[in-house]
Scaffold this motif. Structure first.
Motif: not given
Lengths: 360, 232
Positions: A119-127, A112-117
């Motif tokens: 990618k989300v860290i990068e998109l939302l600037g969470l590094e 069911d997963r369609y997005v990887e961790i």
């Protein structure tokens, strides 16, 4: 994806102070549930998530039934795959940001997963936040983590209930841009609850306007925002025109931006968008004045030429005049007295006066 | 001031009795606290009062009821003996049961308070992320109630170490089997010339209690920082 609309909902529920009786369907990327606080928006999204149980009705996402009172279907919350970003974030205080992000990700079935961790860290600037704990994050950071956490559970639908309400003005803009960006990159349908017109105008494709537990109207953002007749129905809502425009110039000295749309150019104060970027502007009907000749020596920066389409008297003193400017129809609310004095009628050539400071 | 083998044995037994009494009551205390904090059911206040009984009843009464119920000829005691071969009367296990029961209301109170302070919105959030009720309990509720759990464990452990009335009534005062620290002190005060030994044992009790307090205070503070979500 199975057949049917992205979201179809019809819900009845008795609440302590009013009855919620709302139905709508949406196929857009971002659907805004818009209305004053207490109009039943949160109860409606809670019903979609399974956190509130409707008395009757049915809720379908992508053709899959989550709730159907008549057929006795009521999928438990954890099996609905509906992500939820709450107003207050609700991050788990005992877990780090990374562990918060992984919570739903680890529970989702791999297929069911369609997005990887990453990618989300990068998109939302969470590094930079990953090792930290929620207690020490700012409001904007918390909301970004909450959005990432919900997204990583790979939901079929993402609910956002006033996600910006607890933030200050500059954080609001920051998070709003992250949401817009995220929606461009990952095509998860979003239901966005808000009572703030600006947020709805910036984000939504479809708007569902709610009042007192009922859906007043729904449609595209420009349709709903353009409804000048709602005030007459006793709904406290200031109609206006939503214009899709593009930034063409910035004047840094005066902090003004020039936007281009199908009817010409508009000067607006400080917009945080790059040249070439698409923005939406909402012009309230009451902020547009009309003149028969082009006024000179006037402080108003935006003067557009157009042609009257119709004049609709409202109750009491007001009237709404629809004016076509290029391909765009703008509505202007003036007094009936002025409309008669200027002898406005379909076909008249008029100038629209829009104060720059009334925009944004 | 070195401890004699007898004294070591008394301490060992006291800690063993308190440890097992507390350990076995933890799951039940959590369940009862959760029920009282989160659910409304008919007879709830009656149930609440029942749970608190050991706090207000004379300990001797609790011990006597235990004897009636769990003694060899008691309904529950006879059953345990017949089917499982378990006898708790006049055994250290019986002392542990008495200790656990006397500390139980203290543990429930502390845990219940910390459950009530948890934002149930966090549990709802966990469910929207795909966690079922049990997983929510073990990954969200339980970690967030740890400060209360530690407090409760300490209180009931301290209460258990000091247990006297219920213990002596239920399992008597048998050296090396049920003679915990308070019972040993009592025994010494009953024999001529036992005053010095009674004082030594009393000082030991002070040291033990202090150690338990300091240790748990440290644990509680750690757990609180953790539950509030600040960086360690």
């Amino acid at each position: 994806m199975r057949g049917g609309m992205m979201l179809e909902i019809s819900v009845q529920k008795m609440l302590s102070n009013f009855a919620l009786d709302a139905a709508f369907a949406s196929d857009s990327g971002i659907t805004a549930l818009f209305g004053r606080s207490g109009s039943g928006k949160t109860t409606l999204v809670n019903a979609i998530a399974g956190l509130a149980r409707p008395d009757q009705g049915a809720i379908t996402v992508n053709g899959e039934c989550l709730f159907d009172g008549a057929r006795g279907i009521d999928l438990p919350v954890e099996r609905r795959r509906v992500g939820y970003v709450f107003q207050e974030g609700r991050l788990f205080p005992h877990l780090t940001v990374r562990e918060n992000l992984r919570y739903g990700y680890d529970l989702a079935r791999p297929q069911d997963r369609y997005v990887e961790i990453g990618k989300v860290i990068e998109l939302l600037g969470l590094e930079a936040l990953l090792g930290r704990r929620p207690g020490n994050l700012s409001g904007g950071e918390k909301q970004r983590v909450a959005i990432g956490r919900a997204l990583l559970s790979s939901p079929r639908l993402l609910l956002m209930d006033e996600p910006l309400a607890a933030l200050d003005q500059s954080r609001k803009r920051e998070v709003l841009r992250y949401i817009a960006r995220l929606h461009e990159e990952i095509s998860v349908p979003i239901v966005y609850v808000s009572h703030v017109v600006e947020e709805v105008v910036q984000l939504a494709e479809t708007v569902v306007l709610m009042a007192a537990g009922r859906v007043v109207t729904s449609g595209s953002v420009s349709e709903v925002m353009g409804r000048a007749d709602l005030r007459a129905q006793g709904i406290d809502f200031e109609g206006g025109t939503v214009i899709d425009a593009k930034v063409v110039a910035h004047d840094l000295e005066y902090d003004l931006a020039t936007l281009e749309f199908s009817g010409g150019r508009l000067t607006v104060p400080g917009i945080e968008a790059l040249i070439g970027e698409a923005v939406r502007v909402r012009i309230r009907a009451r902020d547009i004045a009309l003149a028969l000749t082009r006024p000179a020596d006037i402080s108003v920066l935006n003067i557009l030429a157009g042609q009257v389409i119709d004049v609709k008297p409202e109750q009491e003193a007001r009237a709404v005049v629809h004016v076509k400017v290029g391909e765009t129809v703008l509505s202007s609310r003036i007094t009936r007295f002025s409309a008669e004095r200027l002898a406005l009628a379909p076909g008249c050539e008029v100038y629209l006066l829009i104060k720059a400071v009334s925009l944004n | 001031m070195a401890l004699t083998p007898d004294e070591w044995e008394i301490i060992r037994l006291s800690l063993k009795v308190a440890f097992w009494g507390v350990l076995c009551s933890i799951p039940l205390a959590i369940a009862v606290a959760y029920l009282l904090a989160r659910h409304d059911f008919p007879g709830r206040s009656l149930f609440d009062a029942f749970v608190h009984l050991p706090l207000v009843l004379p300990p001797v009464v609790v011990g006597y009821f235990l004897l009636l119920l769990l003694g060899r000829r008691g309904p529950l005691g006879a059953m345990l003996d017949e089917y499982f071969g378990i006898v708790v009367a006049f055994r250290w296990t019986g002392a542990a049961i008495a200790a656990g029961i006397m500390g139980f209301p203290l543990m429930v109170r502390a845990i219940r308070l910390s459950i009530e302070s948890i934002d149930i919105g966090l549990e709802a959030a966990a469910r929207t992320l795909g966690a079922g009720r049990w997983r929510v309990f073990f990954t969200v509720t339980l970690p967030l109630m740890l400060p209360g759990l530690f407090t409760g464990v300490l209180l009931s452990f301290a209460r258990s170490l000091g247990e006297f009335g219920a213990t002596i009534t239920f399992v008597s005062n048998i050296p090396d089997e049920t003679r915990t620290l308070p019972l040993a002190i009592f025994a010494q005060t009953q024999v001529p010339g036992g005053d010095a030994e009674a004082l030594r044992l009393s000082l030991l009790a002070v040291v033990l209690s202090m150690a338990a307090l300091v240790c748990s205070e440290w644990l509680v503070r750690r757990a609180q920082r953790h539950a509030r979500g600040h960086d360690a």
